[in-house]
Motif scaffolding. Structure first.
Motif, PDB file in Angstrom:
ATOM      1  N   PRO A  69       0.808  -1.227   0.000  1.00 37.02           N
ATOM      2  CA  PRO A  69       0.000   0.000   0.000  1.00 37.02           C
ATOM      3  C   PRO A  69       0.838   1.272   0.000  1.00 37.02           C
ATOM      4  N   GLN A  70       1.992   1.246   0.661  1.00 37.38           N
ATOM      5  CA  GLN A  70       2.848   2.435   0.703  1.00 37.38           C
ATOM      6  C   GLN A  70       3.427   2.755  -0.671  1.00 37.38           C
ATOM      7  N   HIS A  71       3.586   1.728  -1.533  1.00 34.64           N
ATOM      8  CA  HIS A  71       4.028   1.985  -2.900  1.00 34.64           C
ATOM      9  C   HIS A  71       2.921   2.652  -3.707  1.00 34.64           C
ATOM     10  N   LEU A  72       1.703   2.190  -3.512  1.00 31.60           N
ATOM     11  CA  LEU A  72       0.575   2.699  -4.285  1.00 31.60           C
ATOM     12  C   LEU A  72       0.143   4.093  -3.828  1.00 31.60           C
ATOM     13  N   GLU A  73       0.365   4.403  -2.567  1.00 33.68           N
ATOM     14  CA  GLU A  73       0.007   5.716  -2.022  1.00 33.68           C
ATOM     15  C   GLU A  73       1.141   6.211  -1.128  1.00 33.68           C
ATOM     16  N   PRO A  74       2.133   6.915  -1.713  1.00 33.30           N
ATOM     17  CA  PRO A  74       3.304   7.363  -0.932  1.00 33.30           C
ATOM     18  C   PRO A  74       2.951   8.243   0.251  1.00 33.30           C
ATOM     19  N   ARG A  75       1.778   8.894   0.243  1.00 34.72           N
ATOM     20  CA  ARG A  75       1.413   9.758   1.365  1.00 34.72           C
ATOM     21  C   ARG A  75       1.205   8.973   2.652  1.00 34.72           C
ATOM     22  N   LEU A  76       1.063   7.650   2.549  1.00 37.01           N
ATOM     23  CA  LEU A  76       0.887   6.835   3.742  1.00 37.01           C
ATOM     24  C   LEU A  76       2.181   6.686   4.540  1.00 37.01           C
ATOM     25  N   SER A  77       3.320   6.895   3.881  1.00 33.72           N
ATOM     26  CA  SER A  77       4.594   6.718   4.584  1.00 33.72           C
ATOM     27  C   SER A  77       5.597   7.788   4.178  1.00 33.72           C
TER      28      SER A  77
END
Length: 228
Positions: A159-167
């Motif tokens: 998920p962090q790859h698909l949505e960088p704002r998560l990490s």
């Protein structure tokens, strides 16, 4: 009027490698070794001491060559890591095949509900650890390669790859992320929040799902038959 001589600019330094601690991966290998020792003799690929000894020697060589954090890129260390994963996977697949054969032929290891659940749970847990280490080692060139660069095209999309704002833009998966992947894939029998992108990842996750479904399905069916 003379112009000012521009001061030389320093070239930007490459970012420091961000290696993850060795101990989570080492703990997983030690746990897999313990599970192998706990298996009945009929379900092991080799004598009780042989496979754990091989795995232990490979692990010690990896720790000696790259202690502390995993950030040293070396062809020899890479070969040792792949060999360790191959031994774990081979041992796990062998135990699964033998467990299925024992269940289908009503062998002594699965003749009682207690023995069946203990043996089936041990084999299933071993497959989870083996596949988690396989994902950990093969994704984006392995942990040492990931420490030096953030992969632009990962084999496994978290998920962090698909949505960088998560990490953050420099986020990298750690072993616990791959352990979670192995556990959820073994219980849901399909991808959950991690998507396989590379062909090898799709094959590996598909094989793990089928192996887990086979183990749990046959164990439950046999347990019902024993208790009936």
């Amino acid at each position: 009027m003379t112009g000012r001589t521009p001061e030389p600019t320093e070239s930007p330094r490459p970012p420091e490698p961000v290696g993850e601690p060795r101990w989570p991966m080492a703990a997983a290998v030690v746990a897999a070794m313990a599970l192998t020792v706990l298996l009945p003799d009929d379900l092991r690929l080799a004598p009780r001491w042989f496979i754990p000894t091989v795995e232990g020697l490979l692990l010690l060589a990896l720790i000696a060559g790259d202690p502390g954090r995993i950030d040293r890129r070396s062809a020899a260390l890479r070969s040792l890591s792949v060999a360790l994963v191959a031994v774990l996977a081979l041992s796990s697949v062998w135990s699964t095949v033998q467990l299925v054969d024992d269940i289908l032929h009503a062998g002594k290891e699965t003749s009682s509900a207690t023995s069946l659940l203990q043996t089936g749970g041990t084999v299933w847990a071993g497959t989870v650890l083996a596949f988690s280490l396989l994902y950990f080692e093969l994704d984006s060139g392995g942990p040492a390669a990931r420490a030096h660069r953030v992969p632009s095209m990962p084999a496994l999309a978290f998920p962090q790859h698909l949505e960088p704002r998560l990490s953050g833009a420099d986020w990298r998966p750690r072993y616990l992320d791959y352990l979670y992947l192995g556990l959820t894939n073994a219980t849901a029998f399909s991808p959950t929040d991690v998507m396989p992108l590379a062909p090898w990842a799709k094959i590996a996750m598909g094989v793990q799902s089928l192996v887990s479904l086979l183990i749990l399905g046959l164990v439950v069916a046999r347990a019902v038959n024993v208790l009936a």
